[in-house]
Design a protein around this motif. Structure first.
Motif, PDB file in Angstrom:
ATOM      1  N   PRO A 218       0.818  -1.229   0.000  1.00 51.65           N
ATOM      2  CA  PRO A 218       0.000   0.000   0.000  1.00 51.65           C
ATOM      3  C   PRO A 218       0.848   1.273   0.000  1.00 51.65           C
ATOM      4  O   PRO A 218       0.471   2.271  -0.621  1.00 51.65           O
ATOM      5  N   SER A 219       1.997   1.232   0.661  1.00 52.15           N
ATOM      6  CA  SER A 219       2.859   2.416   0.687  1.00 52.15           C
ATOM      7  C   SER A 219       3.430   2.706  -0.697  1.00 52.15           C
ATOM      8  O   SER A 219       3.535   3.872  -1.109  1.00 52.15           O
ATOM      9  N   LEU A 220       3.805   1.669  -1.440  1.00 47.75           N
ATOM     10  CA  LEU A 220       4.297   1.883  -2.796  1.00 47.75           C
ATOM     11  C   LEU A 220       3.184   2.374  -3.713  1.00 47.75           C
ATOM     12  O   LEU A 220       3.433   3.151  -4.645  1.00 47.75           O
ATOM     13  N   ASP A 221       1.950   1.943  -3.467  1.00 47.49           N
ATOM     14  CA  ASP A 221       0.805   2.473  -4.228  1.00 47.49           C
ATOM     15  C   ASP A 221       0.658   3.970  -3.957  1.00 47.49           C
ATOM     16  O   ASP A 221       0.506   4.781  -4.892  1.00 47.49           O
ATOM     17  N   THR A 222       0.717   4.353  -2.682  1.00 45.15           N
ATOM     18  CA  THR A 222       0.653   5.780  -2.346  1.00 45.15           C
ATOM     19  C   THR A 222       1.836   6.533  -2.952  1.00 45.15           C
ATOM     20  O   THR A 222       1.687   7.644  -3.465  1.00 45.15           O
ATOM     21  N   LEU A 223       3.019   5.944  -2.897  1.00 43.51           N
ATOM     22  CA  LEU A 223       4.204   6.585  -3.466  1.00 43.51           C
ATOM     23  C   LEU A 223       4.046   6.816  -4.966  1.00 43.51           C
ATOM     24  O   LEU A 223       4.458   7.868  -5.485  1.00 43.51           O
ATOM     25  N   SER A 224       3.426   5.865  -5.664  1.00 42.15           N
ATOM     26  CA  SER A 224       3.214   6.051  -7.108  1.00 42.15           C
ATOM     27  C   SER A 224       2.299   7.237  -7.378  1.00 42.15           C
ATOM     28  O   SER A 224       2.536   8.018  -8.311  1.00 42.15           O
ATOM     29  N   GLN A 225       1.254   7.402  -6.570  1.00 45.97           N
ATOM     30  CA  GLN A 225       0.353   8.549  -6.745  1.00 45.97           C
ATOM     31  C   GLN A 225       1.079   9.857  -6.448  1.00 45.97           C
ATOM     32  O   GLN A 225       0.907  10.857  -7.157  1.00 45.97           O
ATOM     33  N   VAL A 226       1.899   9.866  -5.393  1.00 43.83           N
ATOM     34  CA  VAL A 226       2.638  11.078  -5.042  1.00 43.83           C
ATOM     35  C   VAL A 226       3.618  11.450  -6.150  1.00 43.83           C
ATOM     36  O   VAL A 226       3.709  12.625  -6.549  1.00 43.83           O
ATOM     37  N   LEU A 227       4.352  10.478  -6.671  1.00 44.64           N
ATOM     38  CA  LEU A 227       5.325  10.763  -7.728  1.00 44.64           C
ATOM     39  C   LEU A 227       4.642  11.298  -8.976  1.00 44.64           C
ATOM     40  O   LEU A 227       5.132  12.253  -9.607  1.00 44.64           O
ATOM     41  N   ALA A 228       3.512  10.700  -9.354  1.00 38.05           N
ATOM     42  CA  ALA A 228       2.793  11.174 -10.543  1.00 38.05           C
ATOM     43  C   ALA A 228       2.276  12.590 -10.328  1.00 38.05           C
ATOM     44  O   ALA A 228       2.402  13.453 -11.218  1.00 38.05           O
TER      45      ALA A 228
END
Length: 648
Positions: free
Chosen positions: A457-467
């Motif tokens: 879930p943290s990597l999912d959130t990280l992907s949204q933040v990076l985008a």
């Protein structure tokens, strides 16, 4: 021949003396050694179960104990109970006082304070802002929010000033408080709403105390900064006169830190108002509750009608408190005493006259309903722009394409990477931009996410933040460049940025959901809108502060405008651009988490689910993971010289 063989020997050390090249060489060597070993030991990409710690049981036991003892334990009866009662009584007293003064009195007194601080123009703007709140039919909710914010801001200023005083006078206390303040600012509001609700229940006390936790850190940081930055010459002069430490503090250090103290009050007010909507989730009432209810029913008109007064309050309070510590106060000081007394008497007379005339409440006939018109406009946009637009497609199509082409591949790519490779990449980025301490902090923060058991879930959130950060930087830097080159464009853009920065985050979610549906893309879009103003402002300021002599030299050599931008302005504004990246990351992370309410998923959903279900374990673990994610991103994007300046 000897000369030819000696040249590489001299060139290699010269290359390694370059810090960046030396770091890259060490990273390449570390990768050659560590990657095969890590791959042989942990071939799977997921975080190993053996390295996780399950906190569900102890957190659940803690939650159960609080619920079972909330009405009987002495800690709740004789401490938290008294705190709760004091908050309720204070907010109610302020609210009743505002109602007693009436709309005319509040407007007149607000205009008088603004006139005294910053002059006639701001006084007229303040009066217009209060009148607009009444015209929108939001006078009573505005007074409710104002009463709650007054108590919360006062408490935040007191707590923040005391913490800042301790940090400003003691290096050890400064080092101890810094991680605490970092956590208070990075931890999403929804995460600490849950423990506050467990202790105080749903209602005003929980809302006020949650606001204090969120709004006190800026006051503490700026107080410490002001005390530590006091002129050494003045302090030595005062000490040479035999002043005690207490006298030096009261007569020298605090007066010298006046500007920072007033800026701290300003930032505390802004932070508290930004919590107005989030605190409504736990019973704050007022304008925030109207916005939250509108979000639940996707009523854009009602949300805007309640969001506009929040923006107006924020802008007015920002201008007044900002002017209190700036040069604009000269207008107020120039006023003669008799004129001041006359204007104050007029303000009081207006308040008393309105009360005696039975006009304390805003007349119902003087309200304007903008909700229906806004909703009709939104319905038209939804019908014509949501889908089926020839050639370009609709907003829902754009959201779907952004999810399919950007968010999904980015998330899948991050989750596909072996966990140890993610740590190595984080370490490399943090070390390249900072020091080995920076890299160690970033790696430990990222590793803590895996230990908590929320790696994917943290990597999912990280992907949204990076985008979201990528889109924000492209739009923000481009807009900042145009604003830095055109004074007219900057003046036109300034009120738009003010509105975007002060509008509650929830308000952004409503039109985005109406136009793009639910999902991760709307959460990213709302985060971009919220973070964009900060990036634009910092970029504009950085480019405008470039040495004019350097630009003049470039122009004298025949450089075009594009060449000046690429070769002079952007390199010299590097610190500001890195700061823009850092602030963009922090602001994006805050709204992406709130996107859990509209289908953003990942950690945001876990935090919202924990609050809704009273699940302390799920909410706090996700909140702690967000803190670690924010700490890692802060260390990876924060310039070294800024950290050195702060002493980190």
């Amino acid at each position: 021949m000897a000369t030819i063989t000696a040249t590489p020997a001299r060139g290699l050390p010269a290359l390694l003396r370059n810090r960046a090249a030396a770091k890259l060489a060490v990273l390449a060597l570390a990768a050659v050694v560590l990657v095969p070993l890590a791959h042989a030991r942990w071939a799977s990409g997921t975080w190993p179960d053996a390295l996780t710690v399950d906190l569900t049981a102890p957190l659940t036991d803690t939650s159960d104990w609080i619920i079972d003892n909330r009405d009987s334990h002495p800690l709740f009866l004789y401490f938290f109970g008294h705190v709760s009662n004091a908050v309720v009584l204070s907010v109610r007293a302020v609210y009743l006082a505002l109602l007693a003064v009436g709309w005319a009195g509040v407007t007149a007194l607000g205009a008088f304070v603004a006139w005294r601080v910053a002059g006639v123009r701001l006084a007229l703007g303040t009066a217009a802002a209060f009148l607009a709140c009444g015209l929108l039919g939001m006078w009573v909710p505005t007074m409710q929010t104002l009463a709650l914010m007054a108590v919360a801001v006062l408490a935040s200023v007191v707590v923040g000033a005391l913490l800042g005083l301790a940090a400003g006078l003691s290096d050890r206390m400064d080092r101890m408080l810094r991680p605490v303040l970092d956590t208070m600012q990075v931890l999403p509001a929804f995460a600490y709403l849950l423990p506050v609700v467990l202790v105080f229940g749903i209602g005003v006390p929980a809302a006020v105390l949650a606001t204090v936790v969120y709004a006190a850190p800026p006051m503490a940081r700026l107080t410490a900064l002001g005390l530590r930055g006091a002129d050494r010459g003045v302090l030595e002069a005062v000490e040479s006169l035999g002043a005690t430490s207490r006298q030096r503090l009261l007569t020298a250090r605090i007066p010298l830190a006046r500007k920072e103290l007033l800026l701290g009050v300003n930032q505390t007010i802004m932070m508290a108002l930004s919590m107005a909507v989030i605190a409504s989730v736990i019973g704050a009432g007022g304008l925030g509750d109207r916005v939250y209810q509108a979000l639940a029913s996707v009523d854009v008109g009602a949300a805007l009608a309640a969001g506009i007064p929040i923006v107006l309050l924020a802008v007015v309070l920002d201008r007044v408190t900002g002017a209190a510590g700036g040069d604009t106060r000269g207008a107020g000081r120039a006023v003669r005493p008799y004129a001041l007394a006359v204007v104050a008497a007029v303000a009081v007379a207006v308040a008393v006259a309105g009360r005696l005339a039975g006009r304390a409440e805003w007349p119902e006939a003087w309200t304007v309903n903008i909700a229906e018109s806004v909703n009709r406009a939104v319905d038209w946009m939804t019908a014509h722009l949501y889908s089926g637009v020839p050639v370009i497609g609709g907003t829902a199509d754009w959201a779907g394409h952004f999810t399919t082409w950007v968010l999904d591949p980015l998330r899948d790519g991050l989750q596909w990477l072996p966990w140890w490779s993610v740590l190595l990449v984080v370490a490399a980025l943090a070390w390249l931009i900072g020091t080995w301490r920076t890299a160690l902090t970033a790696v430990l923060a990222m590793a803590a996410i895996g230990v908590l058991g929320v790696w994917e879930p943290s990597l999912d959130t990280l992907s949204q933040v990076l985008a979201a950060v990528a889109v924000t930087l492209v739009l923000g830097v481009a807009t900042g460049v145009v604003a830095a080159r055109s004074d007219r464009f900057e003046r036109l853009l300034r009120p738009v940025l003010d509105v975007c920065q002060t509008m509650p985050q929830f308000v952004y979610l409503i039109p985005v959901v109406a136009l793009a549906g639910v999902g991760r893309a709307p959460a990213v879009a709302a985060a971009v809108v919220y973070a964009l103003p900060a990036v634009v402002r910092i970029t504009t300021q950085g480019l405008r502060q470039v040495d004019p002599a350097a630009l003049e030299s470039a122009r004298s050599l025949g450089a075009t405008g594009g060449q000046q931008l690429r070769q002079i302005q952007l390199p010299l504004a590097r610190r500001s651009l890195l700061l823009a990246v850092n602030q963009g990351v922090v602001l994006v992370l805050a709204v992406v988490i709130i996107g859990g309410l509209v289908g953003g998923g990942a950690l945001g959903y876990d935090v919202v689910f924990g609050l809704a279900q009273g699940d302390l374990a799920t909410g706090l673990v996700a909140g702690a993971a967000i803190v670690c994610l924010g700490l890692m991103l802060d260390r990876v994007t924060q310039p070294t010289d800024r950290r050195t300046t702060k002493g980190a």
